[in-house]
Design an enzyme around this catalytic site. Structure first.
Site, short mmCIF file in Angstrom:
data_model
loop_
_atom_site.label_atom_id
_atom_site.label_comp_id
_atom_site.label_asym_id
_atom_site.label_seq_id
_atom_site.Cartn_x
_atom_site.Cartn_y
_atom_site.Cartn_z
N GLU B 58 0.82 -1.22 0.00
CA GLU B 58 0.00 0.00 0.00
C GLU B 58 0.85 1.26 0.00
O GLU B 58 0.59 2.22 -0.72
CB GLU B 58 -0.95 -0.01 1.20
CG GLU B 58 -2.08 -1.04 1.10
CD GLU B 58 -1.64 -2.46 1.38
OE1 GLU B 58 -0.48 -2.67 1.83
OE2 GLU B 58 -2.44 -3.38 1.15
N HIS B 127 -11.68 -4.97 9.76
CA HIS B 127 -12.19 -4.67 8.43
C HIS B 127 -13.43 -3.77 8.45
O HIS B 127 -14.21 -3.80 7.50
CB HIS B 127 -12.52 -5.96 7.67
CG HIS B 127 -11.33 -6.67 7.14
ND1 HIS B 127 -10.46 -7.37 7.94
CD2 HIS B 127 -10.86 -6.78 5.89
CE1 HIS B 127 -9.51 -7.89 7.19
NE2 HIS B 127 -9.72 -7.55 5.93
#
Ligand SMILES: Cc1ncc(C[n+]2csc(CCOP(=O)(O)OP(=O)(O)O)c2C)c(N)n1
Ligand SMILES: [Mg+2]
Lengths: 325, 324
Positions: B58, B127
């Protein structure tokens, strides 16, 4: 060892190294006079790395550097006055006084900064190379970083991405043996840094970073190979910093003897000696260079002294393209 | 009617077709079709050069997006979800947000970064984050939260056109939502809040997924003779203080709904804005309806209890009106 370069070439290499050395020495002085504040990281001892590398790069190539970038910026063509003014924090500095010593920038010279988050410049370099590749530009992006950066995840991620996507990046690791006070063998599991890049399929080579001619040759070969193949390459420039990490460093982690030992390989003194024994240059050439450089630095200081402080009313400039407030 | 997912894809298609500088990159945006099927079919139409599957890095692919933007491209970077964007925060905070500034205005970073956000799918504590406020805290970047199908489309176009780094948060519960999409109309400025429903008794101020909960709450309130106005913030940085203050100046009461944890949330920021700019307009204390201060639990009943829900909004609005 014979140098096998022309007189002009030798004079240029020497002049550039001396320009950096004297600029840095003056910076220390100005730091103690509190003209320059904040963090100041000197390049003294490492001049051959920046000078050799810059000479091998083309004007059109991109440069990404770290906070120890005064030397690279200077040789790249950012005027000494603009560098000095930036360190003063003046509006006529190369980043308008917003960056300081660690954040020298120049769009004109394709100098994409002075980055002070260790490892943070590598992804930027990969992206610049991606843009060039997509636009079909033959440019190389040269990315300078220290040995400490090789500890970071972004280093490994960037090598992987540049290799995977075949991007024209030249990774230039200036291994000065220390990440602040942590010696190489205390911060990497394999202190032979050149062993890393091959794991990503990137050709990798180590060169004596105290020898300006060796650096120029190695970088020249590497950069032309990147240009030709449009694939990344890695060079380790083995060097040594003669001064403290920054002005805040008491140097508890290394002995004076160790530093003195390395000073025997002073890139400037050694090169002068070799160039003189090859009869490429004379003492009077050196004297001329020193006089020119002294003048240049004095003018740079004058430029910085004369510079204006950016008005506080303008503080919200340069945050967005248009002021949102 | 179009889904939110298709609206984003339509915008992506338009951008990729019209501007050769635009490309999309991120994890699984190509072959897989996008983790939320947003970019399905784009690889086939535009090829691997312009729809790039990245490795799992990322920080580096966001950083490479920043570099490519510096190099004259118009990258759209998809970071699967806000949860993983934490690995890229260094590049966001230390590079994207400051490059223009550090360089004294010499360089700019016209990057658009999209990511899914929010909870509600029983995806548990790693999440389900809502961290829009972390991003909205940072000068130098802009933050958008499209709540409607139209905005999902228009805001992406605006983000790519913008010369500054723009972060778009797409609530994961909205991808399947249907709504009208007009690709011909001139879109309203993305930096302004919108009144999604007019009312006179209380302002329900929300963004992203919570806008729809606020609208449902407003319907319920109407049955109880409480007229609620719903303000969709749309842009989280800059915040449209004017519209917020104007709405509360009409209703004199405010309930702020935010899926983030209350402490240090955007709801707190809105409350502070009201205290600063609308203090004498308020007839009741501002109420914040936020996520309970716990990691998001997996069990359905606990997750529901943790996140702001319609009933809590209704209750808060009634409390506000009753106490006026
Ligand atoms: C991500 C990050 N961690 C820590 C620091 C603090 N820091 C500044 S320089 C430095 C050492 C870096 O060493 P190296 O990469 O070898 O560069 P050198 O200073 O030797 O040129 C550290 C730890 C930082 N700036 N960024
Ligand atoms: Mg080092």
């Amino acid at each position: 060892m014979t140098l096998y370069i022309s007189r002009d070439h030798a004079l240029d290499l020497l002049r550039q190294m001396i320009r950096i050395r004297r600029l840095e020495e003056k910076s220390v002085e100005l730091y103690s006079k509190q003209k320059i504040r904040g963090f100041l990281h000197l390049y003294i001892g490492e001049e051959a790395a920046g000078v050799g590398a810059m000479r091998a790069l083309r004007e059109d190539d991109n440069i990404v550097a770290t906070y120890r970038e005064h030397g690279q910026a200077l040789v790249r063509g950012i005027p000494a006055g603009e560098i000095m003014a930036e360190m003063y924090g003046k509006a006529n500095g190369c980043s308008g006084g917003r960056g300081g010593s660690m954040h020298l920038f120049s769009a004109k010279r394709r100098f994409y900064g002075g980055h002070a988050i260790v490892g943070g410049g590598l992804p930027i370099a990969v992206g610049l190379a991606l843009a060039d590749k997509m636009k079909g530009e033959a440019r190389v992006t040269a990315c300078f970083f220290g040995d400490g950066a090789t500890d970071e995840g972004e280093f490994h991620e960037s090598l992987n991405l540049a290799a995977l996507w075949k991007l024209p990046v030249l990774f230039l690791c200036e291994n000065n043996q220390y990440a602040m006070g942590t010696a190489l063998d205390r911060h990497v599991s394999d202190s032979d840094i050149v062993n890393n890049p091959p794991a990503y399929g990137i050709p990798s080579e180590s060169v004596n970073g105290m020898d300006v001619v060796a650096v120029e040759r190695a970088v020249h070969n590497a950069v032309e190979s990147v240009r030709e193949t449009s694939e990344p390459r890695f060079l380790e420039l083995r060097t040594y910093r003669f001064r403290a990490h920054s002005m805040y460093d008491a140097e508890l982690y290394r002995s004076k003897e160790e530093v003195e030992e390395h000073k025997k390989h002073d890139p400037i003194a050694n090169f002068q000696e070799r160039a003189m024994s090859d009869e490429l240059i004379t003492q009077s050439d050196i004297d001329t260079i020193e006089a020119d450089v002294a003048k240049e630095i004095a003018e740079a200081i004058e430029f910085a002294e004369r510079g204006e402080w950016e008005p506080v009313e303008d503080i919200t400039r340069h945050i967005y393209a248009r002021d949102l407030s | 009617m179009t889904t939110y997912r298709d609206a984003v894809r339509t915008a992506l298609q338009t951008l990729l077709r019209e501007d050769p500088r635009v490309f999309l990159m991120g994890e699984d945006v190509g072959r897989y079709g996008g983790p939320y099927a947003v970019s399905k079919g784009l690889l086939k139409e535009f090829g691997e050069e312009r729809v790039r599957d990245t490795p799992l890095c990322e920080s580096t692919f966001v950083g490479a997006g920043i570099g490519a933007a510096l190099g004259g491209m118009r990258p759209i970077v998809e970071v699967m979800t806000v949860n993983f964007s934490l690995l890229a925060l260094d590049q966001v905070v230390n590079n994207a947000a400051v490059m223009r500034h550090m360089s004294g205005g010499q360089f700019e970073v016209p990057i658009a970064v999209r990511m899914a956000t929010g909870g509600g799918k029983q995806l548990a504590a790693q999440h389900s984050h809502s961290l829009e406020n972390w991003y909205a805290h940072i000068p130098g970047i802009k933050v958008l939260a499209p709540a409607t199908v139209q905005d999902a489309h228009d805001m992406l176009l605006a983000a790519v056109e913008d010369p500054d780094p723009v972060f778009i948060f797409e609530h994961q519960m909205l991808y399947g939502m249907e709504g009208p999409l007009d690709t011909e109309a001139t879109p309203p400025s993305p930096w302004k809040a919108a009144i999604r429903r007019s009312g006179s008794d209380v302002s329900l101020i929300a963004y992203g997924g919570s806008v729809h909960k606020a609208l449902t709450a407003a319907e319920k309130l109407e049955k109880e003779r409480v007229s609620a106005e719903v303000v969709d913030l749309r842009s989280l940085r800059p915040l449209d203080r004017e519209t917020i203050v104007a709405s509360v100046s009409r209703t004199h009461r405010a309930v702020v709904i935010d899926e983030a944890w209350k402490t240090g949330s955007l709801a707190s920021e809105i409350s502070a804005i009201l205290a600063e700019d609308a203090f004498y307009e308020l007839d009741a204390p501002v109420v914040r309806v936020c996520t309970l201060e716990v990691p998001i639990p997996y069990a359905k009943h606990l997750e529901e209890a943790a996140l702001p829900q319609v009933d809590r909004i209704v209750e808060a609005a009634k409390r506000s009106v009753g106490g006026g």
